[in-house]
Design a protein around this motif. Structure first.
Motif, PDB file in Angstrom:
ATOM      1  N   VAL E   8       0.588  -1.529   0.337  1.00  0.00           N
ATOM      2  CA  VAL E   8       0.176  -0.227   0.316  1.00  0.00           C
ATOM      3  C   VAL E   8       0.837   1.519   0.066  1.00  0.00           C
ATOM      4  CG1 VAL E   8      -2.247   1.358   0.941  1.00  0.00           C
ATOM      5  CG2 VAL E   8      -1.663  -1.710   1.252  1.00  0.00           C
ATOM      6  N   PRO E   9       1.226   2.110  -1.191  1.00  0.00           N
ATOM      7  CA  PRO E   9       1.979   2.840  -1.018  1.00  0.00           C
ATOM      8  C   PRO E   9       1.088   4.105  -0.453  1.00  0.00           C
ATOM      9  CG  PRO E   9       0.893   3.061  -3.290  1.00  0.00           C
ATOM     10  CD  PRO E   9      -0.261   1.544  -2.578  1.00  0.00           C
ATOM     11  N   SER E  10       2.141   5.021   0.444  1.00  0.00           N
ATOM     12  CA  SER E  10       1.419   6.262   0.707  1.00  0.00           C
ATOM     13  C   SER E  10       1.602   7.201   0.017  1.00  0.00           C
ATOM     14  CB  SER E  10       2.308   6.653   2.344  1.00  0.00           C
ATOM     15  OG  SER E  10       3.442   7.441   1.560  1.00  0.00           O
ATOM     16  N   ALA E  11       1.235   8.524   0.922  1.00  0.00           N
ATOM     17  CA  ALA E  11       0.378   9.605   0.117  1.00  0.00           C
ATOM     18  C   ALA E  11       1.639  10.406  -0.701  1.00  0.00           C
ATOM     19  CB  ALA E  11      -0.213  11.046   0.983  1.00  0.00           C
ATOM     20  N   LYS E  12       3.054   9.821  -0.478  1.00  0.00           N
ATOM     21  CA  LYS E  12       4.499  10.276  -0.115  1.00  0.00           C
ATOM     22  C   LYS E  12       5.142   9.442  -1.700  1.00  0.00           C
ATOM     23  CE  LYS E  12       7.158  12.854   2.080  1.00  0.00           C
ATOM     24  NZ  LYS E  12       7.302  14.022   3.101  1.00  0.00           N
ATOM     25  N   GLY E  13       4.631   7.975  -1.490  1.00  0.00           N
ATOM     26  CA  GLY E  13       4.834   7.297  -2.412  1.00  0.00           C
ATOM     27  C   GLY E  13       5.976   6.058  -2.025  1.00  0.00           C
ATOM     28  N   HIS E  14       5.844   6.437  -0.022  1.00  0.00           N
ATOM     29  CA  HIS E  14       6.615   4.902   0.670  1.00  0.00           C
ATOM     30  C   HIS E  14       5.568   3.756   1.070  1.00  0.00           C
ATOM     31  CE1 HIS E  14       9.905   7.703   0.830  1.00  0.00           C
ATOM     32  NE2 HIS E  14       9.692   8.141   1.476  1.00  0.00           N
ATOM     33  N   ALA E  15       6.741   2.616   1.120  1.00  0.00           N
ATOM     34  CA  ALA E  15       5.086   2.160   1.887  1.00  0.00           C
ATOM     35  C   ALA E  15       4.923   2.429   2.809  1.00  0.00           C
ATOM     36  CB  ALA E  15       6.381   0.245   1.765  1.00  0.00           C
ATOM     37  N   VAL E  16       3.244   2.200   3.850  1.00  0.00           N
ATOM     38  CA  VAL E  16       3.108   2.055   4.626  1.00  0.00           C
ATOM     39  C   VAL E  16       3.363   1.154   5.794  1.00  0.00           C
ATOM     40  CG1 VAL E  16       1.155   2.202   6.331  1.00  0.00           C
ATOM     41  CG2 VAL E  16       1.430   3.789   3.707  1.00  0.00           C
ATOM     42  N   LEU E  17       3.946   1.371   6.523  1.00  0.00           N
ATOM     43  CA  LEU E  17       4.565   0.423   7.640  1.00  0.00           C
ATOM     44  C   LEU E  17       2.664   0.107   9.066  1.00  0.00           C
ATOM     45  CD1 LEU E  17       8.247   0.319   8.172  1.00  0.00           C
ATOM     46  CD2 LEU E  17       6.881  -1.280   6.635  1.00  0.00           C
ATOM     47  N   ARG E  18       2.658  -0.704   8.666  1.00  0.00           N
ATOM     48  CA  ARG E  18       1.188  -0.831   9.478  1.00  0.00           C
ATOM     49  C   ARG E  18       1.098  -0.714  11.260  1.00  0.00           C
ATOM     50  NH1 ARG E  18      -2.929  -1.171   7.047  1.00  0.00           N
ATOM     51  NH2 ARG E  18      -2.893  -0.320   4.833  1.00  0.00           N
ATOM     52  N   ARG E  19       1.240  -0.042  11.564  1.00  0.00           N
ATOM     53  CA  ARG E  19       0.902  -0.624  13.431  1.00  0.00           C
ATOM     54  C   ARG E  19       0.028   0.156  13.623  1.00  0.00           C
ATOM     55  NH1 ARG E  19       6.989   1.685  15.469  1.00  0.00           N
ATOM     56  NH2 ARG E  19       8.858   0.826  14.216  1.00  0.00           N
ATOM     57  N   GLU E  20      -1.240  -0.054  13.068  1.00  0.00           N
ATOM     58  CA  GLU E  20      -2.667   0.529  13.838  1.00  0.00           C
ATOM     59  C   GLU E  20      -3.169  -0.481  13.956  1.00  0.00           C
ATOM     60  OE1 GLU E  20      -2.962   0.139   9.658  1.00  0.00           O
ATOM     61  OE2 GLU E  20      -1.544   0.995  10.472  1.00  0.00           O
ATOM     62  N   PRO E  21      -4.130  -0.737  14.887  1.00  0.00           N
ATOM     63  CA  PRO E  21      -5.240  -1.761  15.661  1.00  0.00           C
ATOM     64  C   PRO E  21      -5.658  -2.323  14.320  1.00  0.00           C
ATOM     65  CG  PRO E  21      -4.814   0.095  17.666  1.00  0.00           C
ATOM     66  CD  PRO E  21      -4.570   0.846  15.729  1.00  0.00           C
ATOM     67  N   ILE E  22      -5.694  -3.823  14.149  1.00  0.00           N
ATOM     68  CA  ILE E  22      -6.540  -4.234  13.198  1.00  0.00           C
ATOM     69  C   ILE E  22      -7.836  -4.674  13.839  1.00  0.00           C
ATOM     70  CG2 ILE E  22      -6.600  -6.421  11.670  1.00  0.00           C
ATOM     71  CD1 ILE E  22      -3.648  -6.192  11.504  1.00  0.00           C
ATOM     72  N   GLU E  23      -9.177  -4.231  14.042  1.00  0.00           N
ATOM     73  CA  GLU E  23      -9.923  -4.057  14.109  1.00  0.00           C
ATOM     74  C   GLU E  23     -10.671  -5.984  14.249  1.00  0.00           C
ATOM     75  OE1 GLU E  23     -10.829  -2.416  16.688  1.00  0.00           O
ATOM     76  OE2 GLU E  23      -9.661  -0.856  16.226  1.00  0.00           O
ATOM     77  N   TYR E  24     -11.531  -6.427  14.753  1.00  0.00           N
ATOM     78  CA  TYR E  24     -12.286  -7.877  14.020  1.00  0.00           C
ATOM     79  C   TYR E  24     -13.280  -7.913  13.050  1.00  0.00           C
ATOM     80  CZ  TYR E  24     -14.604 -11.585  15.750  1.00  0.00           C
ATOM     81  OH  TYR E  24     -14.744 -13.313  16.079  1.00  0.00           O
ATOM     82  N   ALA E  25     -13.315  -7.008  12.932  1.00  0.00           N
ATOM     83  CA  ALA E  25     -14.224  -6.338  11.519  1.00  0.00           C
ATOM     84  C   ALA E  25     -13.248  -6.282  10.374  1.00  0.00           C
ATOM     85  CB  ALA E  25     -15.293  -5.342  11.449  1.00  0.00           C
ATOM     86  N   ASP E  26     -12.159  -6.474  11.060  1.00  0.00           N
ATOM     87  CA  ASP E  26     -10.866  -6.851   8.937  1.00  0.00           C
ATOM     88  C   ASP E  26     -10.134  -7.812   9.820  1.00  0.00           C
ATOM     89  OD1 ASP E  26     -12.815  -3.758   9.000  1.00  0.00           O
ATOM     90  OD2 ASP E  26     -10.664  -3.100  10.155  1.00  0.00           O
ATOM     91  N   ALA E  27     -10.261  -8.427  10.627  1.00  0.00           N
ATOM     92  CA  ALA E  27      -9.113  -9.619  10.581  1.00  0.00           C
ATOM     93  C   ALA E  27      -8.923 -10.281   9.668  1.00  0.00           C
ATOM     94  CB  ALA E  27      -9.158  -9.721  12.063  1.00  0.00           C
ATOM     95  N   SER E  28      -8.050 -11.347   9.156  1.00  0.00           N
ATOM     96  CA  SER E  28      -8.478 -12.845   8.685  1.00  0.00           C
ATOM     97  C   SER E  28      -8.864 -12.952   9.950  1.00  0.00           C
ATOM     98  CB  SER E  28      -6.922 -13.159   7.965  1.00  0.00           C
ATOM     99  OG  SER E  28      -5.868 -13.452   9.579  1.00  0.00           O
ATOM    100  N   PRO E  29      -9.421 -14.555   9.614  1.00  0.00           N
ATOM    101  CA  PRO E  29      -9.855 -15.807   9.807  1.00  0.00           C
ATOM    102  C   PRO E  29      -8.886 -16.239  10.837  1.00  0.00           C
ATOM    103  CG  PRO E  29     -10.312 -15.955   8.028  1.00  0.00           C
ATOM    104  CD  PRO E  29      -9.566 -15.320   8.085  1.00  0.00           C
ATOM    105  N   GLU E  30      -7.198 -16.124  11.102  1.00  0.00           N
ATOM    106  CA  GLU E  30      -6.882 -17.221  11.611  1.00  0.00           C
ATOM    107  C   GLU E  30      -6.177 -15.751  13.214  1.00  0.00           C
ATOM    108  OE1 GLU E  30      -2.908 -15.747   8.758  1.00  0.00           O
ATOM    109  OE2 GLU E  30      -2.855 -17.239  10.032  1.00  0.00           O
TER     110      GLU E  30
END
Lengths: 147, 147, 147, 147, 147, 147
Positions: E8-30
């Motif tokens: 996922v590219p950021s507005a500045k063209g860098h890859a975004v490193l994800r440290r934000e919380p993943i909510e249940y609704a957005d989570a994978s089965p595992e």
């Protein structure tokens, strides 16, 4: 969890707490199984004291070994890079055992004198500037979140 | 060393100790010279707070920048590896500023999500086993010196 | 950077990483130049192990010595005060070498038993109250910024 | 020890653990006695949060205040030197509250900008060389014990 | 390991490193499977940020949760004692998140105000005397090994 | 404060800083009084090095002993729990002396092998997750404050 060893009375009547290494010959089958895996993966014929002392708690031995095997394996970062990160943490924590054991591991993976010098320089630089940033109460730049 | 700033009286009559950032427009020529080098080397058009606060001591600013430039340059270890080592130290020291600034630096150098995950896993593993080795008072194996 | 020493094979076929002290007689001209400066400034006729081990990286030796000479010289703070600050940091980091070397330096500069006792008491008090302030999650008083 | 405050139920039915500051108006006589001593000794008319939170344990409040008064008083080392040592410890521990409170105390005692710069430089230098001495496993020179 | 999020590219063209919380609704089965176990074991209906951020590395999430479940369960030490030990470590490390999360856990398990006060007093005492023992370079008594 | 000992010249003409243990036979009455209390309370017939070195500052000896006696006594937390908390702090600080002395104290109070294993596992787990929470810059959940 290893309760029978708590019953051994010392000369002074106290239970002896075991922190001495458990040798292969004296180890239970579950402990030997971990020892065997360590020697096989590392292609060596001996076990270092860390695992031999942890072996007083076979559940912790198995859990720690599994995590170590998983985490230290080459992946997105290669093994030598992981050893350098490990050494950096150990230096800051002042863990002499871990510095010695992982310096040996890094040497086995080809760490050169020049790399060692640079590793130490970066650790020292980080430790210095960490203290400056903390002591000067420097506010985090909003731009860091953007990049 | 920056003594004129010590003479500014606060509302309460005390000398004000300056830890606020010094902007380029307000900086002395010697400070601007360092700012210019930082922006040129990093190909960016702004200076982060660490340097702008350190600038109250221009001698320290110059000394720290020279050391940083020398130590963090690619050599026997590449730049990204050096950033990872730097982050590891900063995490153990709990330096929020340095984690933020060097995570941004690592991102600029292409750190992937998978590499970040592995970095954190190794740091956590090292911190855990450092505590175990220290707490269990494990003796350093003679064999480590040989290898 | 000192690359020739990386080529010396050990008995087991690994490159030997050098952390042993380099004596004056075995040192290169650039290393000897730093040793000479250290002995001249301190008016002593020997070099302690810190510098002799750092000498495997002559660039780091020179850089660290220059910074140390600049930072530890008497200025707005006198030399003994600087040694006490240095010892305080070393105690919190648990650096046995640095406690020993800078305690010796403080003694050479006239540290008395009473000063040593007070130094240790302040270090201990600060370490205790740091833990209380952190553990009790105490909010920083707005008034501190005013004063 | 302050048990009645444990009985206050929260909205969710849990006992509330008190870490909020206890103001003078709400304080018991034994707590007020300590507050009065602090304000008298420091010639100020307010109490900072550290003491106001510690006040939930009046015995700890009294014990900590007595020790602080004794240890931080001028003696073989003057008060400002003691504050600098205190700040050095707090920086290495990353205790933001203690850095803020003792920087304010040092300012009240006349700390200059140049002294602050030198304090930070020594702390940074010590933190850097501590890491080098630990990481390079440098052996303590026998001569240190002699001097 | 979570590689698709690196694209996922950021507005500045860098890859975004994800440290934000993943909510249940957005989570994978595992990830959801771990979340379900946490909520079931703790009898709560929400997941705290630690797990939601760790979820960017599902293997680390599973490994850390399994270890936590095993280690923090009541055994030879009861759960509240384990929480106190955990808090003590977190205070010394200055980990604000861990102090907050495990103080909440300790409260849920009935920690009283008096126990909290004693916990803090012991942590402070230990931190103080650790510094004294290290700073005074005290030799370990031979008798400790006997007892 | 113990000033006469500062006058003893060493072979090299420097004042000797005393960190060696002061034996009972050589102790002043005020030091002996503390030694007597320690032996009486602990029902032992010897004094460990920590107190014997601290005795060079009799005021600090008395203050530290009084605080220790008060804080480590059984109260809302029992003595063994307090020892475990103390050991946890000492492990994170890497204080070998304190680990040794308080492990001996915990043994005297009946610490079992299983409890030791669990103590170490919790310390290791906390140290690992502290690093993860700090490194991943996890935000404190608002719900922690409510509970």
């Amino acid at each position: 969890m290893d309760d029978c060893t708590t019953l051994v009375p010392s000369a002074k009547g106290h239970a002896v707490l075991r922190r001495e290494p458990i040798e292969y010959a004296d180890a239970s089958p579950e402990v030997r199984a971990v020892y065997d895996e360590i020697m096989a993966l590392r292609r060596i014929d001996w076990i270092n004291n860390f695992w031999k002392v942890l072996a007083h708690d076979p559940v912790a031995l198995r859990r720690t070994w599994e995590a170590s095997k998983q985490i230290m394996a080459p992946g997105a970062l290669d093994s030598l890079t992981k050893e350098l990160i490990y050494i950096a943490v150990s230096v800051i924590n002042g863990c002499r055992y871990c510095i010695a054991s992982h310096s040996a591991a890094a040497r086995r993976q080809g760490l050169t004198q020049a790399q060692l010098s640079e590793l130490m320089a970066v650790i020292g630089m980080a430790n210095q500037t960490n203290a400056l940033a903390t002591g000067l109460e420097i506010e985090i730049d909003a731009r860091f979140a953007e990049s």
